[in-house]
Design a protein around this motif. Structure first.
Motif, PDB file in Angstrom:
ATOM      1  N   ALA A  31       0.818  -1.211   0.000  1.00 36.70           N
ATOM      2  CA  ALA A  31       0.000   0.000   0.000  1.00 36.70           C
ATOM      3  C   ALA A  31       0.855   1.266   0.000  1.00 36.70           C
ATOM      4  O   ALA A  31       0.506   2.257  -0.653  1.00 36.70           O
ATOM      5  CB  ALA A  31      -0.929  -0.004   1.216  1.00 36.70           C
ATOM      6  N   ASP A  57      -1.051  -3.122  -9.224  1.00 37.29           N
ATOM      7  CA  ASP A  57      -1.446  -4.526  -9.075  1.00 37.29           C
ATOM      8  C   ASP A  57      -0.729  -5.399 -10.098  1.00 37.29           C
ATOM      9  O   ASP A  57      -0.240  -6.491  -9.773  1.00 37.29           O
ATOM     10  CB  ASP A  57      -2.961  -4.672  -9.249  1.00 37.29           C
ATOM     11  N   GLU A 116      -1.151  -7.616   4.520  1.00 40.62           N
ATOM     12  CA  GLU A 116      -2.037  -6.744   3.753  1.00 40.62           C
ATOM     13  C   GLU A 116      -3.121  -7.466   2.969  1.00 40.62           C
ATOM     14  O   GLU A 116      -3.914  -6.822   2.276  1.00 40.62           O
ATOM     15  CB  GLU A 116      -1.198  -5.878   2.806  1.00 40.62           C
ATOM     16  N   ARG A 118      -5.876  -8.786   3.768  1.00 40.08           N
ATOM     17  CA  ARG A 118      -7.252  -8.397   4.121  1.00 40.08           C
ATOM     18  C   ARG A 118      -7.690  -7.131   3.400  1.00 40.08           C
ATOM     19  O   ARG A 118      -8.864  -6.965   3.070  1.00 40.08           O
ATOM     20  CB  ARG A 118      -7.344  -8.198   5.632  1.00 40.08           C
ATOM     21  N   ASN A 119      -6.754  -6.229   3.141  1.00 38.57           N
ATOM     22  CA  ASN A 119      -7.089  -4.966   2.481  1.00 38.57           C
ATOM     23  C   ASN A 119      -7.057  -5.062   0.961  1.00 38.57           C
ATOM     24  O   ASN A 119      -7.536  -4.145   0.282  1.00 38.57           O
ATOM     25  CB  ASN A 119      -6.122  -3.863   2.940  1.00 38.57           C
ATOM     26  N   PHE A 120      -6.474  -6.146   0.446  1.00 38.00           N
ATOM     27  CA  PHE A 120      -6.376  -6.321  -1.006  1.00 38.00           C
ATOM     28  C   PHE A 120      -6.801  -7.749  -1.365  1.00 38.00           C
ATOM     29  O   PHE A 120      -5.968  -8.575  -1.750  1.00 38.00           O
ATOM     30  CB  PHE A 120      -4.945  -6.037  -1.478  1.00 38.00           C
ATOM     31  N   PRO A 121      -8.090  -8.046  -1.233  1.00 38.42           N
ATOM     32  CA  PRO A 121      -8.553  -9.425  -1.438  1.00 38.42           C
ATOM     33  C   PRO A 121      -8.291  -9.973  -2.834  1.00 38.42           C
ATOM     34  O   PRO A 121      -8.078 -11.175  -3.001  1.00 38.42           O
ATOM     35  CB  PRO A 121     -10.058  -9.337  -1.140  1.00 38.42           C
TER      36      PRO A 121
END
Length: 215
Positions: A31, A57, A116, A118-121
C-alpha cells in the motif's frame, strides 16, 4: 551498431523494474509503495513503468511470478525428474526453497501478503492461486509419492504439508520483521532449524525408522 545499447537497455527495463519493485514492496509494503518511487529506483520515467505494467497490481503480480511462481514450477520439474528417494527429494526441495527465497528479498513477499491480504482481497486471491496452492500441491505430491512407494507411512497429506510449510513461513516472517529491526532476542539459525525440522519430519514419515547408527 548505434542502436544496440538502446536495444539492450529496453530489454533490461522489465527486470530492472521488477527488482526495484520487489525492493520497495518488501521495505515499505504494498500500500505504501508508489509507482513513481519504483520508476525512480529503476532509473526510468513513470510513463515507462506504466508502459510495461499498467497498474501497481499488475506490477506486484509480475514480481510474484518472477520471484515465486517460476521457482515453484522449476521445483515441480525437478521433482518429476528425480530418481532417488522421496526423503532426499523432499529435503532438497525445502533446502532450495530457503536458499532461493528465504535467504533473499523475495521472502518478504510472504510477509506483505500476511500483513495486507485483508485490504487487497483480489491480490490475496491471486497469491493463493499462484503461490500457496501450487506449493501445497507440490509438497503434497511428494508426500503421496512416498506413501505409494512404501517409503513413507500413511499420513494425512494436507495436514503434513502444513507442518512442512509452517516453520519455513515462521522463519521468513521473523527475518522480515523482528530480524530486520536488529532486536536482541531469540536468535534463529535457519539452516540449523531447517535441518532439525526435516530430521523430525522424516523420522515421523519414514516407514522404517532410521537405525541408531544413522542418528
Amino acid at each position: 551498431m548505434s542502436t544496440a545499447p538502446r536495444q539492450r537497455r529496453k530489454e533490461a527495463r522489465p527486470q530492472e523494474l521488477l527488482a526495484a519493485a520487489l525492493s520497495l514492496f518488501v521495505e515499505k509494503g504494498f500500500a505504501a509503495t508508489r509507482a513513481e518511487e519504483v520508476a525512480a529506483l529503476a532509473g526510468v520515467s513513470k510513463g515507462t513503468l506504466y508502459l510495461y505494467y499498467p497498474s501497481k497490481d499488475d506490477l506486484f503480480k509480475a514480481v510474484v511470478r518472477e520471484n515465486l511462481s517460476s521457482r515453484i514450477a522449476e521445483a515441480a520439474v525437478l521433482a518429476a525428474q528425480h530418481q532417488g528417494t522421496v526423503a532426499d527429494l523432499l529435503c532438497h526441495v525445502m533446502g532450495e526453497w530457503w536458499r532461493q527465497v528465504g535467504l533473499g528479498t523475495a521472502g518478504g513477499i510472504s510477509k506483505i501478503m500476511m500483513a495486507e491480504a485483508r485490504n487487497f482481497p483480489e491480490l490475496a486471491r491471486f497469491y493463493v492461486d499462484e503461490v500457496v496452492q501450487p506449493t501445497h500441491r507440490l509438497l503434497g505430491s511428494l508426500i503421496e509419492r512416498g506413501i505409494q512407494s512404501g517409503e513413507f507411512r500413511p499420513v494425512p497429506v494436507a495436514d503434513t504439508v502444513h507442518v512442512l510449510v509452517g516453520p519455513m513461513l515462521h522463519m521468513i516472517l521473523y527475518q522480515h520483521s523482528f530480524g530486520a529491526c536488529k532486536l536482541h532476542g531469540p536468535t534463529i539459525d535457519p539452516p540449523a532449524v531447517l535441518a532439525v525440522q526435516m530430521d523430525l519430519i522424516l523420522r515421523g514419515l519414514l516407514s522404517t525408522p532410521p537405525k541408531a547408527s544413522d542418528q
